[in-house]
Enzyme design. Structure first.
Site, mmCIF file in Angstrom:
data_model
loop_
_atom_site.group_PDB
_atom_site.id
_atom_site.type_symbol
_atom_site.label_atom_id
_atom_site.label_comp_id
_atom_site.label_asym_id
_atom_site.label_seq_id
_atom_site.Cartn_x
_atom_site.Cartn_y
_atom_site.Cartn_z
ATOM 1 N N LYS A 1 11.437 -19.514 -0.343
ATOM 2 C CA LYS A 1 10.623 -18.024 -0.785
ATOM 3 C C LYS A 1 11.140 -17.789 -1.996
ATOM 4 O O LYS A 1 12.178 -17.406 -2.605
ATOM 5 C CB LYS A 1 11.267 -16.841 0.135
ATOM 6 C CG LYS A 1 10.625 -15.452 -0.248
ATOM 7 C CD LYS A 1 11.245 -14.227 0.434
ATOM 8 C CE LYS A 1 10.796 -13.085 0.075
ATOM 9 N NZ LYS A 1 9.394 -12.662 -0.155
ATOM 10 N N ASP B 1 -1.214 -3.008 -7.111
ATOM 11 C CA ASP B 1 -0.811 -4.511 -7.002
ATOM 12 C C ASP B 1 0.816 -4.464 -7.292
ATOM 13 O O ASP B 1 1.131 -4.326 -8.269
ATOM 14 C CB ASP B 1 -1.464 -5.219 -8.245
ATOM 15 C CG ASP B 1 -1.195 -6.820 -8.077
ATOM 16 O OD1 ASP B 1 -0.102 -6.992 -7.474
ATOM 17 O OD2 ASP B 1 -2.114 -7.579 -8.206
ATOM 18 N N HIS B 2 1.201 -4.541 -6.132
ATOM 19 C CA HIS B 2 2.664 -4.057 -6.015
ATOM 20 C C HIS B 2 3.454 -5.148 -6.834
ATOM 21 O O HIS B 2 4.859 -5.110 -7.311
ATOM 22 C CB HIS B 2 3.166 -4.071 -4.704
ATOM 23 C CG HIS B 2 3.244 -5.205 -3.782
ATOM 24 N ND1 HIS B 2 2.168 -5.706 -3.183
ATOM 25 C CD2 HIS B 2 4.239 -6.211 -3.682
ATOM 26 C CE1 HIS B 2 2.782 -6.928 -2.435
ATOM 27 N NE2 HIS B 2 3.488 -7.022 -2.906
ATOM 28 N N GLU C 1 6.268 -18.459 -0.186
ATOM 29 C CA GLU C 1 6.621 -17.661 1.127
ATOM 30 C C GLU C 1 7.051 -18.555 2.190
ATOM 31 O O GLU C 1 6.632 -19.665 2.523
ATOM 32 C CB GLU C 1 5.620 -16.910 1.658
ATOM 33 C CG GLU C 1 5.304 -15.788 0.917
ATOM 34 C CD GLU C 1 4.256 -14.880 1.816
ATOM 35 O OE1 GLU C 1 4.401 -14.529 2.922
ATOM 36 O OE2 GLU C 1 2.944 -14.660 1.165
ATOM 37 N N VAL D 1 -10.262 9.575 10.473
ATOM 38 C CA VAL D 1 -10.846 9.712 9.012
ATOM 39 C C VAL D 1 -12.366 9.421 9.162
ATOM 40 O O VAL D 1 -13.042 9.614 8.351
ATOM 41 C CB VAL D 1 -10.230 8.418 8.181
ATOM 42 C CG1 VAL D 1 -8.743 9.074 7.722
ATOM 43 C CG2 VAL D 1 -10.365 7.244 8.554
ATOM 44 N N HIS E 1 -2.304 -10.857 -7.337
ATOM 45 C CA HIS E 1 -1.221 -10.979 -7.841
ATOM 46 C C HIS E 1 -1.028 -12.311 -8.922
ATOM 47 O O HIS E 1 -0.434 -12.191 -9.680
ATOM 48 C CB HIS E 1 -0.176 -11.312 -6.739
ATOM 49 C CG HIS E 1 -0.149 -10.286 -5.733
ATOM 50 N ND1 HIS E 1 -0.356 -9.138 -5.926
ATOM 51 C CD2 HIS E 1 -0.138 -10.464 -4.218
ATOM 52 C CE1 HIS E 1 -0.371 -8.326 -4.617
ATOM 53 N NE2 HIS E 1 -0.414 -9.497 -3.648
#
Ligand code: NAP
Length: 498
Positions: A347, A179-180, A218, A88, A242
């Site tokens: 988690k 932003d998943h 997590e 790229v 998030h």
């Protein structure tokens, strides 16, 4: 685009041999294909290594059918994938990419619609966007959209530079910043719970809510991402995006309609009302942590500063807890506590809305006083809602006992719950940007976070590592709430199925 209309587009994935493409993007596209959500489409995978189209198709197959299953639907799906080997940063290679794009556009009748998905390191985003424009890839008859992964910059300044670069080729409404978390079923559900239930919205303010707690913990450590994480830390990796996004959905005013612009502008108003925390206030409102060694699921795990690619003297935080104040009419005086970290005990991503105590606890002279009402929104791994109430104890007593009303999403939808990436890709294909972050949100949240990182980066935290792996973070994170007379509701005791 109407909900039942099927989108048509050429999808270019930059970074098509990478982890994100294989783990999330190919499987999500395949799900959409199988559910017959897509009309005509083709995919060009772009990365440096030299692969034939056949080798690329094989890698796509492996990602969607890891056990070698094969059927006509898989074959038909992968037949639409093409590979273009391309660095790229090499200006000369974009015109060849454009030729391939034009060929596929006319061959598959894709109406000149193009999606450019940048699934690669952020330092390339600006260059790619500029080349897409200068080499004519964005000169199309249909729509053009840029999908870009986090992190969006490293701080406000670098985010502004990046934004300027991508805006040379795409307008704000053509930019889909992923932003998943915003693709997660239960995060999207926050709005529905609030705005479709008359029993919650009247209580959703500082008269009835005492505090809100958002935890995203997590158990994983930094794994092989040490080099990236050393420069990022939990504040940039989780809080800027998030965590603040979840807070904005919890705190926003009801939008006047469910359009992208209306929802985004309400979220932006939350960011604008977020109290600035800077200088000496930072360590009053925020706590940082770094994991030490410990035991997780019966296994010994190393401290962060012993992980690969991590400086043994690292000052990087792997845990953040903070108290956010939203200075507007609705939320004045209500703390929003957030915490997130790696190598924690469980988690889990959960939101706990704690309602105020009733004015007079009539039951405190009986057996045990009443517990506060809680609304728990389970984001992951469990998905659902639990409402904690008080009810009468069975038997010859007037005492009260806590009870829970639960709704578990799993039980209803089972395997049909689409993954976050599947939903977000579909939204982008249909031109719905609601669940992507607008530049104004990005800029305001970086501004907020920069004040904290500028203090932390200039002050070495001598207590690091300050929490053991397998715990819920440093002691100071508990004190943050204790000062206000609250405590973290233990997430491990809040499971839906009890
Ligand atoms: P990755 O596994 O390192 O993949 C990077 C990809 O970029 C590879 O396909 C690589 O292929 C290609 N690439 C690198 N330099 C290139 C160049 N100069 N020209 C063309 N292609 C080049 O990274 P990833 O984990 O997929 O992450 C991609 C992006 O998504 C990052 O921004 C990351 O922060 C973000 N993200 C990832 C995840 C995840 O779950 N993985 C989650 C959230 C966000 P070649 O080596 O063949 O060129």
């Amino acid at each position: 685009m109407a909900h039942n209309e099927k989108p048509t587009a050429l999808i270019m994935i930059f970074g098509a041999t990478g982890d994100l493409a294989k783990r999330k993007l190919f499987p999500s596209l395949y799900q959409l294909f199988q559910k017959d959500r897509l009309d005509r489409f083709a995919v060009i995978g772009v990365a440096r290594r030299s692969l034939t189209n056949e080798e690329f198709k094989d890698s796509v197959k492996k990602s969607i059918a890891p056990n070698g299953e094969t059927d006509s639907s898989i074959e038909e799906f992968v037949s639409k994938f093409y590979y273009h080997s391309h660095d790229v940063t090499d200006s000369n290679s974009y015109s060849a990419l454009n030729e391939l794009a034009k060929e596929l556009d006319s061959g598959y009748k894709l109406d000149g619609n193009r999606i450019f998905y940048l699934a690669m390191a952020p330092e390339f985003f600006g260059t790619i966007a500029e080349h897409l424009k200068s080499d004519g890839l964005t000169d199309v008859g249909g729509f053009k959209r840029l999908v870009i992964e986090k992190p969006f910059g490293h701080d406000l300044e670098s985010a502004k530079v990046l934004n300027r670069q991508i805006r040379t080729a795409f307008s704000e409404n053509e930019i889909y910043r992923i932003d998943h978390y915003l693709g997660k079923e239960m995060v999207q559900n926050i709005e529905v719970i609030r705005f479709a239930n008359s029993i919650f919205e009247p209580l959703w303010n500082n008269r009835f809510i005492s505090n809100i707690q958002v935890t995203s913990s997590e158990t994983l450590g930094v794994e092989e991402r040490g080099r990236y994480y050393e420069k990022s830390g939990a504040l940039r990796d989780m809080v800027q995006n998030h965590m603040l996004q979840m807070v904005s959905l919890l705190a926003m005013e009801p939008p006047i309609s469910l359009t992208t612009d209306e929802i985004r502008s309400e979220k932006v108003r939350v960011f604008r009302a977020l109290r600035t925390i800077k200088g000496s206030e930072v360590n009053e409102y925020f706590v940082r942590g770094q994991y030490g060694s410990g035991t997780l699921n019966g296994k010994d795990v190393p401290a962060y500063n012993q992980e690969e690619m991590v400086n043994p003297e690292s000052n990087t935080e792997t845990f953040v807890a903070g108290k956010l104040m939203i200075d507007n009419f609705r939320w004045a005086g209500v703390p929003f506590y957030i915490r997130t970290g790696k190598r924690m005990e469980t988690k889990s991503t959960k939101i706990v809305v704690q309602f105020k105590d009733i004015p007079m606890d009539l039951y405190n002279k009986q057996e045990g006083s009443v517990s506060p009402n809680l609304l728990v929104i389970h984001i992951q791994p469990d998905e659902g809602i639990t409402l904690h109430l008080n009810a009468k104890k069975n038997g010859q007593t007037f005492g009260s006992t806590p009870v829970k009303l639960s709704y578990a999403n799993k039980g209803i939808d089972g395997l049909n719950t689409p993954e976050a990436y599947e939903k977000l890709l579909y939204d982008c294909l249909r031109g719905d940007a609601t669940n992507f972050t607008h530049w104004d949100e990005v800029a305001l949240s970086w501004g907020f976070v920069d004040n904290i990182s500028s203090v932390w980066e200039n002050e070495k935290e001598e207590s690091f590592p300050n929490y053991n792996s397998g715990t819920m973070g440093p002691r100071k994170a508990e004190e943050l709430l204790e000062k206000d007379g609250f405590f973290w509701w233990p997430v491990e005791n809040l499971d839906i199925q009890e």
